[in-house]
Design a protein around this motif. Structure first.
Motif, PDB file in Angstrom:
ATOM      1  N   LYS A 158       0.899  -1.064   0.115  1.00  0.00           N
ATOM      2  CA  LYS A 158       0.081  -0.081   0.072  1.00  0.00           C
ATOM      3  C   LYS A 158       0.835   1.290  -0.064  1.00  0.00           C
ATOM      4  N   ALA A 159       2.062   1.295   0.706  1.00  0.00           N
ATOM      5  CA  ALA A 159       2.704   2.428   0.872  1.00  0.00           C
ATOM      6  C   ALA A 159       3.611   2.619  -0.737  1.00  0.00           C
ATOM      7  N   ASN A 160       3.670   1.551  -1.267  1.00  0.00           N
ATOM      8  CA  ASN A 160       4.417   1.819  -2.671  1.00  0.00           C
ATOM      9  C   ASN A 160       3.664   1.868  -3.933  1.00  0.00           C
ATOM     10  N   ARG A 161       2.336   1.801  -3.843  1.00  0.00           N
ATOM     11  CA  ARG A 161       1.505   1.864  -5.059  1.00  0.00           C
ATOM     12  C   ARG A 161       1.116   3.595  -5.038  1.00  0.00           C
ATOM     13  N   ASP A 162       0.636   3.676  -6.273  1.00  0.00           N
ATOM     14  CA  ASP A 162       0.142   5.161  -7.021  1.00  0.00           C
ATOM     15  C   ASP A 162      -1.152   5.325  -6.317  1.00  0.00           C
ATOM     16  N   ALA A 163      -1.061   5.948  -5.100  1.00  0.00           N
ATOM     17  CA  ALA A 163      -2.229   6.196  -4.347  1.00  0.00           C
ATOM     18  C   ALA A 163      -3.323   7.060  -5.101  1.00  0.00           C
ATOM     19  N   ALA A 164      -3.180   8.009  -6.045  1.00  0.00           N
ATOM     20  CA  ALA A 164      -4.039   8.674  -6.860  1.00  0.00           C
ATOM     21  C   ALA A 164      -4.621   7.825  -7.766  1.00  0.00           C
ATOM     22  N   ALA A 165      -3.836   6.938  -8.443  1.00  0.00           N
ATOM     23  CA  ALA A 165      -4.498   6.015  -9.371  1.00  0.00           C
ATOM     24  C   ALA A 165      -5.356   5.167  -8.833  1.00  0.00           C
ATOM     25  N   VAL A 166      -5.162   4.833  -7.474  1.00  0.00           N
ATOM     26  CA  VAL A 166      -6.040   3.653  -6.825  1.00  0.00           C
ATOM     27  C   VAL A 166      -7.654   4.496  -6.714  1.00  0.00           C
ATOM     28  N   ALA A 167      -7.100   5.712  -5.792  1.00  0.00           N
ATOM     29  CA  ALA A 167      -8.374   6.515  -5.735  1.00  0.00           C
ATOM     30  C   ALA A 167      -9.232   6.777  -6.734  1.00  0.00           C
ATOM     31  N   ALA A 168      -8.578   7.138  -7.806  1.00  0.00           N
ATOM     32  CA  ALA A 168      -9.306   7.423  -9.095  1.00  0.00           C
ATOM     33  C   ALA A 168      -9.913   6.245  -9.533  1.00  0.00           C
ATOM     34  N   SER A 169      -9.250   4.883  -9.650  1.00  0.00           N
ATOM     35  CA  SER A 169      -9.899   3.880 -10.215  1.00  0.00           C
ATOM     36  C   SER A 169     -11.038   3.220  -9.285  1.00  0.00           C
ATOM     37  N   LEU A 170     -11.094   3.717  -7.749  1.00  0.00           N
ATOM     38  CA  LEU A 170     -12.020   3.428  -7.095  1.00  0.00           C
ATOM     39  C   LEU A 170     -13.394   4.117  -7.211  1.00  0.00           C
ATOM     40  N   LYS A 171     -13.095   5.565  -7.517  1.00  0.00           N
ATOM     41  CA  LYS A 171     -14.251   6.403  -7.739  1.00  0.00           C
ATOM     42  C   LYS A 171     -14.992   6.108  -9.099  1.00  0.00           C
ATOM     43  N   GLU A 172     -14.300   5.615 -10.163  1.00  0.00           N
ATOM     44  CA  GLU A 172     -14.738   5.094 -11.287  1.00  0.00           C
ATOM     45  C   GLU A 172     -15.513   4.061 -11.158  1.00  0.00           C
ATOM     46  N   LEU A 173     -15.151   2.960 -10.267  1.00  0.00           N
ATOM     47  CA  LEU A 173     -15.659   1.717  -9.887  1.00  0.00           C
ATOM     48  C   LEU A 173     -17.258   2.147  -9.287  1.00  0.00           C
ATOM     49  N   ARG A 174     -16.991   3.186  -8.549  1.00  0.00           N
ATOM     50  CA  ARG A 174     -18.382   3.369  -7.658  1.00  0.00           C
ATOM     51  C   ARG A 174     -19.387   3.928  -8.864  1.00  0.00           C
ATOM     52  N   ARG A 175     -18.889   4.923  -9.674  1.00  0.00           N
ATOM     53  CA  ARG A 175     -19.821   5.383 -10.754  1.00  0.00           C
ATOM     54  C   ARG A 175     -20.388   4.176 -11.487  1.00  0.00           C
TER      55      ARG A 175
END
Lengths: 555, 132
Positions: free
Chosen positions: A499-516
């Motif tokens: 979790k510390a090493n991944r691109d947190a912004a990309a994760v957040a964006a993908s989860l937002k898109e998933l919700r949509r």
């Protein structure tokens, strides 16, 4: 001699024999008054041509590879290729499980089968509070694509077929598999395997549900639709009777409730506009094989025949591939005994033989120590060897469906089919499977059978060798496989590091898109594939879906 | 007439294998006890809350997932914290022999392994529950 004369002569001979039987009974009473199976099917003293008189060979039995597939789904069955030998395995970390897979492949196993731990199966990461104590216990812990990469390290995904026992979060694990393959340079159209993806039975027999039935069915039909276009060689569902039987059902109930679930999935898919002759060929099934050898052989034949007829009659399927039931079988875990565990090798051998004589397409043989713990490497090897001995030494695979034509087996096949159809019609009357689950119908039926079975064991009407008869004093078993306590801590550490090493912004964006997308009702698969590639975790993806779809609470 | 023995049969953790829990529930009921079955996927907190609310004499915990070493002692500890340490706790499932001493030391009165007759469980409860 004419047919009528033959029949008359048979009846006459049988009457004479009956006189002899009565004399014998007067001197030596039989072992039991009633020889019925646990499905309540009478095991007659003797089956004769009179018992199969009404069974039309051409219509009801037919030829292998042809409707109604009673004798098997392929024209040459095991003469061309043996069933797939596929041992269900997974424990501890992805690294440990990867080692076991490579060992099994070296030993001649022909397909992989992934067991996930309970947190993974219920869509929780290893660091969720409900995961405490369960990480890596009944299967491998998979939190993200990072674990999945380790799980399939040095295993070429274009060469092996992989079955994954994953239901409510099936879409997420499938997405991770697709992503791992892509990293190996294998495109998704080359992937072969199966996801269990059978949520209905989770509500009444297995327990790893997440969402309520309606969104669950929606995710399942999303998977059907996505795979039709992107993974043409993937079995999109494995409609499972295995766990229904383990929960205590009879053989007939296993067939009935499994097929009823199957009908519900087909119905849901057809209602979303999918063409039955396009998706139905990717449906697969999964059965248990228990101790009553002849009933089990007949069960498999009956299940194939009944499914073919139902697909034709209820959904107007036209292609043979839409009507043929292909299935995996696992020997009955609930039949294994903790007492004198080596006896389990013998039980498993007979069960496996019944599955082969019933025409299974793939097979898992349980290990002797599974009533005690997860199987050791030695035990798993014996289990795999059992299949190899049946395949290569017993000769039963050299001719197709060798028990066909047995008066007993054909009669039993027809009786199981008829009794299972009655159950299915009862479920229809209740308004279908989901309504029947809500009414507790299957749960009640299975509970009744389980209790009756337990009573029969306790009264020793049903003998279990080594448990209620032929018992010995035994020392505590040794050399059992244990999952080390440190495993859970190591998994938590690696999850934290990932979790510390991944691109947190990309994760957040993908989860937002998933919700949509989840809120929009569009197909979820493409966004789930994108999300897992950002190393969004299983728990994060399922967490979004939990918020959108809600959670199922057992009634 | 003696008060009926009241037993909570519970499935702690994520394990969905409830055949044993349901069979035992029914057998205890047939033996004249009052039985509440929690259903699957219960946290130790939920189980203890139900036990206290229903004022049960005994709790039977079933776990086949291997998480018993965490979950069973937690139930016992929570009971004690709620002042219900006198509730008789027993367990069953796929539990290695070597774990049994630890579970007993943690306050689980008895562990029943695969192949146990329900008669043995019934006898154990009757002998060990004090319905004063």
């Amino acid at each position: 001699m004419s047919c009528t004369e033959n029949k008359a002569r048979l009846a006459e001979r049988q009457e004479q024999w009956q006189v002899m039987v009565e004399k014998a009974l007067a001197r030596f009473p039989e072992r039991k008054e009633n020889f019925a199976t646990t499905s309540g099917i009478e095991m007659k003293r003797l089956f004769t041509p009179a018992d199969v008189e009404t069974i039309d060979y051409n219509d009801e039995v037919g030829f292998p590879g042809e409707f109604p597939f009673t004798r098997g789904v392929q024209p040459t069955m095991y003469r061309a290729r043996f069933w797939t030998m596929r041992q269900y395995a997974g424990f501890g970390s992805a690294k440990q499980t990867n080692e076991r897979y490579r060992y099994l492949l070296e030993q001649g196993q022909t397909g992989l089968s992934v067991a996930f731990d309970l947190p993974t199966q219920i869509g929780y990461d290893s660091d969720h509070e409900l995961s405490d104590g369960e990480v890596g216990k009944v299967g491998v812990a998979i939190d993200s694509l990072a674990d999945m990469e380790i799980l399939f390290d040095q295993i070429a995904l274009d060469k092996v077929s992989t079955s994954m026992t994953i239901n409510a979060p099936a879409a997420v694990l499938l997405a991770m598999y697709i992503a791992v393959a892509e990293k190996q340079g294998v495109s998704s159209d080359k992937l072969r395997g199966t996801i269990q993806n059978d949520v209905l039975k989770e509500y009444f027999a297995r327990g790893t549900y997440i969402f309520p039935p309606q969104p669950s069915m929606k995710i399942i039909t999303d998977i059907f639709s996505y795979c039709k276009d992107n993974l043409p060689n993937w079995n999109t569902i494995s409609i499972s009777g295995y766990h229904i039987r383990e929960a205590g059902s009879s053989a007939v109930q296993e067939v009935a409730f499994t097929l009823a679930d199957g009908l519900a999935y087909v119905d849901a898919a057809v209602k979303t506009g999918l063409d039955v002759d396009v998706f139905a060929k990717r449906l697969s099934f999964f059965f248990n094989v228990h101790n009553n050898f002849l009933e089990e052989v007949a069960k498999f034949r009956a299940a194939r025949r009944l499914w073919a007829k139902l697909m034709k009659e209820r959904f107007g399927a036209k292609k043979a591939s839409s009507m043929m039931m292909r299935f995996h079988t696992q020997t009955a875990g609930c039949s294994l005994t903790a007492q004198q565990p080596d006896n389990n090798v013998v039980r498993v051998t007979m069960q496996a033989l019944a599955a082969v004589l019933g025409g299974t397409n793939s097979l898992h043989t349980n290990s002797r120590d599974e009533a005690l713990c997860l199987p050791t490497e030695d035990s798993v090897r014996i289990a795999l060897r059992t299949q190899q001995i049946i395949a290569h030494e017993s000769g039963v695979a050299d001719t197709i469906d060798p028990l066909a034509g047995s008066y007993m087996v054909e009669s039993m096949t027809s009786e199981i089919e008829a009794k299972a159809l009655k159950y299915i019609e009862k479920i229809d009357d209740l308004g279908g499977v989901v309504k029947a689950i809500e009414a507790g119908y299957m749960q009640q039926e299975i509970g009744d059978s389980a209790y009756a079975y337990q009573k029969s064991v306790e009264t020793v009407e049903q003998v279990i060798v080594g448990v209620n008869k032929f018992t010995i004093e035994e020392a505590a078993p040794e050399n059992l496989l244990r999952i080390k306590k440190e495993m859970e801590l190591e998994q938590l550490k690696s999850l934290k590091a990932m979790k510390a090493n991944r691109d947190a912004a990309a994760v957040a964006a993908s989860l937002k898109e998933l919700r949509r997308v989840a809120e929009s009702g569009d197909n979820l698969l493409p966004v789930i594939v994108s999300a897992v590639k950002t190393y969004a975790t299983l728990g994060e993806v399922c967490g979004v879906l939990r918020e959108v779809f809600g959670e199922y609470i057992e009634g | 007439m003696d008060k009926k023995i009241k037993v909570l049969v519970a499935k702690p953790g994520l394990d969905g294998h409830d055949r044993g829990a349901k069979v035992v529930s029914r057998a205890l009921r047939d033996a004249g006890m009052e039985v509440i079955y929690t259903g699957i996927r219960q946290t130790p907190e939920q189980i203890v809350a139900t036990a206290v609310q229903e004022d049960v004499d005994s709790i039977g915990l079933s776990c086949l997932s291997g998480a018993h070493n965490k979950l069973f002692p937690k139930v016992v500890d929570l009971l004690k914290a709620q002042g219900a340490g006198d509730v008789l706790v027993f367990g069953g499932g796929i539990i290695p022999d070597e774990d049994i001493p630890g579970l007993k030391a943690a306050g689980v009165a008895e562990i029943f392994l695969p192949g146990t007759s329900t008669e043995d469980t019934i006898a154990f409860i009757k002998e060990n529950v004090t319905t004063a």
